[in-house]
Design a protein around this motif. Structure first.
Motif, PDB file in Angstrom:
ATOM      1  N   LYS A  19       0.837  -1.211   0.000  1.00 21.20           N
ATOM      2  CA  LYS A  19       0.000   0.000   0.000  1.00 21.20           C
ATOM      3  C   LYS A  19       0.870   1.259   0.000  1.00 21.20           C
ATOM      4  CE  LYS A  19      -3.548  -2.755   0.490  1.00 21.20           C
ATOM      5  NZ  LYS A  19      -4.391  -3.107  -0.665  1.00 21.20           N
ATOM      6  N   THR A  20       1.901   1.233  -0.830  1.00 19.73           N
ATOM      7  CA  THR A  20       2.866   2.330  -0.874  1.00 19.73           C
ATOM      8  C   THR A  20       2.919   2.928  -2.278  1.00 19.73           C
ATOM      9  OG1 THR A  20       4.230   1.237   0.805  1.00 19.73           O
ATOM     10  CG2 THR A  20       5.267   2.980  -0.486  1.00 19.73           C
ATOM     11  N   ALA A  21       2.888   4.246  -2.334  1.00 18.61           N
ATOM     12  CA  ALA A  21       3.052   4.962  -3.599  1.00 18.61           C
ATOM     13  C   ALA A  21       4.383   5.682  -3.566  1.00 18.61           C
ATOM     14  CB  ALA A  21       1.916   5.951  -3.815  1.00 18.61           C
ATOM     15  N   ARG A  22       5.124   5.591  -4.671  1.00 17.93           N
ATOM     16  CA  ARG A  22       6.448   6.208  -4.733  1.00 17.93           C
ATOM     17  C   ARG A  22       6.576   7.077  -5.975  1.00 17.93           C
ATOM     18  NH1 ARG A  22       7.474   1.125  -2.460  1.00 17.93           N
ATOM     19  NH2 ARG A  22       8.719   1.213  -0.533  1.00 17.93           N
ATOM     20  N   LEU A  23       7.317   8.149  -5.816  1.00 18.66           N
ATOM     21  CA  LEU A  23       7.688   9.011  -6.933  1.00 18.66           C
ATOM     22  C   LEU A  23       9.193   8.930  -7.076  1.00 18.66           C
ATOM     23  CD1 LEU A  23       7.279  11.207  -9.092  1.00 18.66           C
ATOM     24  CD2 LEU A  23       7.281  12.913  -7.257  1.00 18.66           C
ATOM     25  N   ARG A  24       9.632   8.371  -8.197  1.00 17.24           N
ATOM     26  CA  ARG A  24      11.059   8.132  -8.448  1.00 17.24           C
ATOM     27  C   ARG A  24      11.710   7.390  -7.276  1.00 17.24           C
ATOM     28  NH1 ARG A  24      10.609  13.472 -10.888  1.00 17.24           N
ATOM     29  NH2 ARG A  24      10.691  13.202 -13.155  1.00 17.24           N
ATOM     30  N   GLY A  25      10.992   6.397  -6.777  1.00 15.31           N
ATOM     31  CA  GLY A  25      11.533   5.533  -5.730  1.00 15.31           C
ATOM     32  C   GLY A  25      11.355   6.022  -4.319  1.00 15.31           C
ATOM     33  N   VAL A  26      10.828   7.229  -4.137  1.00 17.30           N
ATOM     34  CA  VAL A  26      10.671   7.809  -2.801  1.00 17.30           C
ATOM     35  C   VAL A  26       9.217   7.708  -2.357  1.00 17.30           C
ATOM     36  CG1 VAL A  26      10.925   9.878  -1.386  1.00 17.30           C
ATOM     37  CG2 VAL A  26      12.579   9.394  -3.208  1.00 17.30           C
ATOM     38  N   ALA A  85      -5.627   6.789  -5.136  1.00 19.89           N
ATOM     39  CA  ALA A  85      -4.569   6.883  -6.144  1.00 19.89           C
ATOM     40  C   ALA A  85      -4.515   5.630  -7.007  1.00 19.89           C
ATOM     41  CB  ALA A  85      -3.217   7.106  -5.461  1.00 19.89           C
ATOM     42  N   LEU A  86      -4.628   4.467  -6.389  1.00 21.21           N
ATOM     43  CA  LEU A  86      -4.573   3.210  -7.134  1.00 21.21           C
ATOM     44  C   LEU A  86      -5.724   3.118  -8.130  1.00 21.21           C
ATOM     45  CD1 LEU A  86      -2.987   0.509  -7.322  1.00 21.21           C
ATOM     46  CD2 LEU A  86      -4.648  -0.447  -5.708  1.00 21.21           C
ATOM     47  N   TYR A  87      -6.896   3.581  -7.719  1.00 19.51           N
ATOM     48  CA  TYR A  87      -8.052   3.526  -8.615  1.00 19.51           C
ATOM     49  C   TYR A  87      -7.886   4.487  -9.782  1.00 19.51           C
ATOM     50  CZ  TYR A  87     -12.804   2.462  -9.970  1.00 19.51           C
ATOM     51  OH  TYR A  87     -13.901   2.018 -10.677  1.00 19.51           O
ATOM     52  N   LEU A  88      -7.366   5.682  -9.522  1.00 19.77           N
ATOM     53  CA  LEU A  88      -7.175   6.661 -10.588  1.00 19.77           C
ATOM     54  C   LEU A  88      -6.106   6.192 -11.574  1.00 19.77           C
ATOM     55  CD1 LEU A  88      -7.316   9.963  -8.500  1.00 19.77           C
ATOM     56  CD2 LEU A  88      -9.031   9.166 -10.142  1.00 19.77           C
ATOM     57  N   PHE A  89      -4.979   5.696 -11.064  1.00 21.22           N
ATOM     58  CA  PHE A  89      -3.926   5.219 -11.954  1.00 21.22           C
ATOM     59  C   PHE A  89      -4.362   3.955 -12.685  1.00 21.22           C
ATOM     60  CE2 PHE A  89      -1.232   8.170  -9.696  1.00 21.22           C
ATOM     61  CZ  PHE A  89      -0.247   8.495 -10.617  1.00 21.22           C
ATOM     62  N   GLY A  90      -5.187   3.141 -12.043  1.00 22.37           N
ATOM     63  CA  GLY A  90      -5.689   1.940 -12.696  1.00 22.37           C
ATOM     64  C   GLY A  90      -6.699   2.229 -13.784  1.00 22.37           C
ATOM     65  N   ASP A 102     -13.179  14.809  -2.560  1.00 24.10           N
ATOM     66  CA  ASP A 102     -12.390  15.941  -3.053  1.00 24.10           C
ATOM     67  C   ASP A 102     -11.136  16.140  -2.206  1.00 24.10           C
ATOM     68  OD1 ASP A 102     -14.362  17.500  -5.085  1.00 24.10           O
ATOM     69  OD2 ASP A 102     -15.491  16.649  -3.424  1.00 24.10           O
ATOM     70  N   THR A 103     -11.281  15.991  -0.878  1.00 26.99           N
ATOM     71  CA  THR A 103     -10.139  16.151   0.020  1.00 26.99           C
ATOM     72  C   THR A 103      -9.082  15.087  -0.247  1.00 26.99           C
ATOM     73  OG1 THR A 103     -11.530  17.123   1.749  1.00 26.99           O
ATOM     74  CG2 THR A 103      -9.417  16.197   2.430  1.00 26.99           C
ATOM     75  N   HIS A 104      -9.522  13.842  -0.429  1.00 19.41           N
ATOM     76  CA  HIS A 104      -8.573  12.753  -0.683  1.00 19.41           C
ATOM     77  C   HIS A 104      -7.880  12.926  -2.031  1.00 19.41           C
ATOM     78  CE1 HIS A 104     -10.373  10.818   2.799  1.00 19.41           C
ATOM     79  NE2 HIS A 104      -9.474   9.851   2.713  1.00 19.41           N
ATOM     80  N   VAL A 105      -8.633  13.326  -3.057  1.00 19.53           N
ATOM     81  CA  VAL A 105      -8.023  13.549  -4.371  1.00 19.53           C
ATOM     82  C   VAL A 105      -7.010  14.686  -4.294  1.00 19.53           C
ATOM     83  CG1 VAL A 105      -8.459  14.320  -6.741  1.00 19.53           C
ATOM     84  CG2 VAL A 105      -9.956  12.617  -5.693  1.00 19.53           C
ATOM     85  N   SER A 106      -7.348  15.749  -3.565  1.00 19.10           N
ATOM     86  CA  SER A 106      -6.436  16.875  -3.413  1.00 19.10           C
ATOM     87  C   SER A 106      -5.143  16.454  -2.714  1.00 19.10           C
ATOM     88  CB  SER A 106      -7.112  17.995  -2.621  1.00 19.10           C
ATOM     89  OG  SER A 106      -6.221  19.075  -2.402  1.00 19.10           O
ATOM     90  N   ARG A 107      -5.262  15.627  -1.699  1.00 16.11           N
ATOM     91  CA  ARG A 107      -4.064  15.152  -0.979  1.00 16.11           C
ATOM     92  C   ARG A 107      -3.221  14.247  -1.867  1.00 16.11           C
ATOM     93  NH1 ARG A 107      -7.141  13.692   4.715  1.00 16.11           N
ATOM     94  NH2 ARG A 107      -7.256  15.829   5.531  1.00 16.11           N
ATOM     95  N   VAL A 108      -3.884  13.409  -2.667  1.00 20.74           N
ATOM     96  CA  VAL A 108      -3.143  12.552  -3.612  1.00 20.74           C
ATOM     97  C   VAL A 108      -2.376  13.418  -4.604  1.00 20.74           C
ATOM     98  CG1 VAL A 108      -3.417  10.962  -5.552  1.00 20.74           C
ATOM     99  CG2 VAL A 108      -4.637  10.529  -3.414  1.00 20.74           C
ATOM    100  N   ARG A 109      -3.043  14.421  -5.149  1.00 25.60           N
ATOM    101  CA  ARG A 109      -2.398  15.317  -6.115  1.00 25.60           C
ATOM    102  C   ARG A 109      -1.180  16.005  -5.485  1.00 25.60           C
ATOM    103  NH1 ARG A 109      -5.242  18.143 -10.076  1.00 25.60           N
ATOM    104  NH2 ARG A 109      -7.125  18.021  -8.783  1.00 25.60           N
ATOM    105  N   THR A 110      -1.348  16.499  -4.252  1.00 24.70           N
ATOM    106  CA  THR A 110      -0.277  17.253  -3.589  1.00 24.70           C
ATOM    107  C   THR A 110       0.883  16.353  -3.190  1.00 24.70           C
ATOM    108  OG1 THR A 110      -1.880  18.867  -2.751  1.00 24.70           O
ATOM    109  CG2 THR A 110       0.245  18.747  -1.633  1.00 24.70           C
TER     110      THR A 110
END
Length: 239
Positions: A143-150, A162-167, A195-203
């Motif tokens: 249950k981990t999301a990484r950006l360039r390994g971080v 996030a998983l649902y949007l990317f999927g 909306d709050t969760h999507v905003s946090r995912v985006r940020t």
């Protein structure tokens, strides 16, 4: 998977419905383009099968609307009795991925449906617990999301969003569909939870053009995450 069929001829619709069911996919039928557009306010589909000649919108007009509103990644197939080169080229230029000529041959249509879905949704991604898209990776086990390994530090529900949007990359996903997938129920239009969760995912994931992605809120419909080409990312980033 769920397939939308737009066909105003009842006999033809019944035939295609039966063929879709033979491929082990669900099918919802619409008699005109406007009824499909209304349904897309709170539903999503994995494939659109459109009759090219409809009583309200033309098939070309409808596929253009789908591409602008739903996205570029969802496959679209035309059913057509007109086999002139200009007509077929026009259909493909409008955004269709494939076409089947009438009279419909059951085995051919079934095979084309299966092939189109296979190309659009490769099965090997579903077998891999780690989804890798551009600089992002999402591990459905940890249950981990990484950006360039971080690790970007998503909370559990944020990760599920996030998983649902990317999927569903490139697809317009209705709000209630995301809510059902993540929370198991429709939260309702008065709540700002999604909306709050999507905003946090985006940020937290820094979803922006320079990282090759764009996440937009499509008013009255839902959310769409799209992957940009390298050139688009540079242009939108001002380079």
């Amino acid at each position: 998977m769920k397939i939308a069929l737009v066909e105003d001829n009842g006999d033809q619709a019944a035939l295609v419905y039966k063929i879709v069911q033979s491929t082990s996919h669900a099918c919802e039928c619409f008699s005109n383009g406007l009824s499909l557009i209304r349904a897309l306010r709170d539903q999503s589909f994995d494939l659109f099968i459109l009759d090219k000649n409809l009583p309200d919108l033309s098939g070309d007009e409808l596929v253009v609307w789908i591409r602008r509103t739903v996205g570029l990644n969802v496959p679209v197939m035309f059913l057509t009795s007109c086999l002139s080169e200009d007509s077929l080229v026009g259909a493909l230029n409008a955004g269709a991925d494939d076409y089947v000529s009438k009279p419909i041959r059951s085995a051919e249509l079934a095979a084309r449906i299966v092939a189109l879905l296979r190309r659009a949704y490769p099965s090997d991604r579903a077998d891999d617990p780690v989804m890798q898209l551009g600089p992002y990776s999402l591990d459905s086990i940890t249950k981990t999301a990484r950006l360039r390994g971080v690790d970007v530090g998503l909370a559990p529900k944020e990760f599920e969003v996030a998983l649902y949007l990317f999927g569903n990359l490139g697809r317009l996903v209705p709000r209630d569909v995301i809510e059902k997938a993540v929370w198991g129920r429709v939260i309702g239009p008065d709540s700002r939870t999604l909306d709050t969760h999507v905003s946090r995912v985006r940020t937290k994931m820094l979803i922006k053009p320079e990282h090759g992605f764009r996440l937009v809120n499509v008013y009255s419909h839902g959310f769409r995450l799209t992957q940009l080409s390298a050139e688009e990312g540079q242009m939108r980033d001002g380079h």
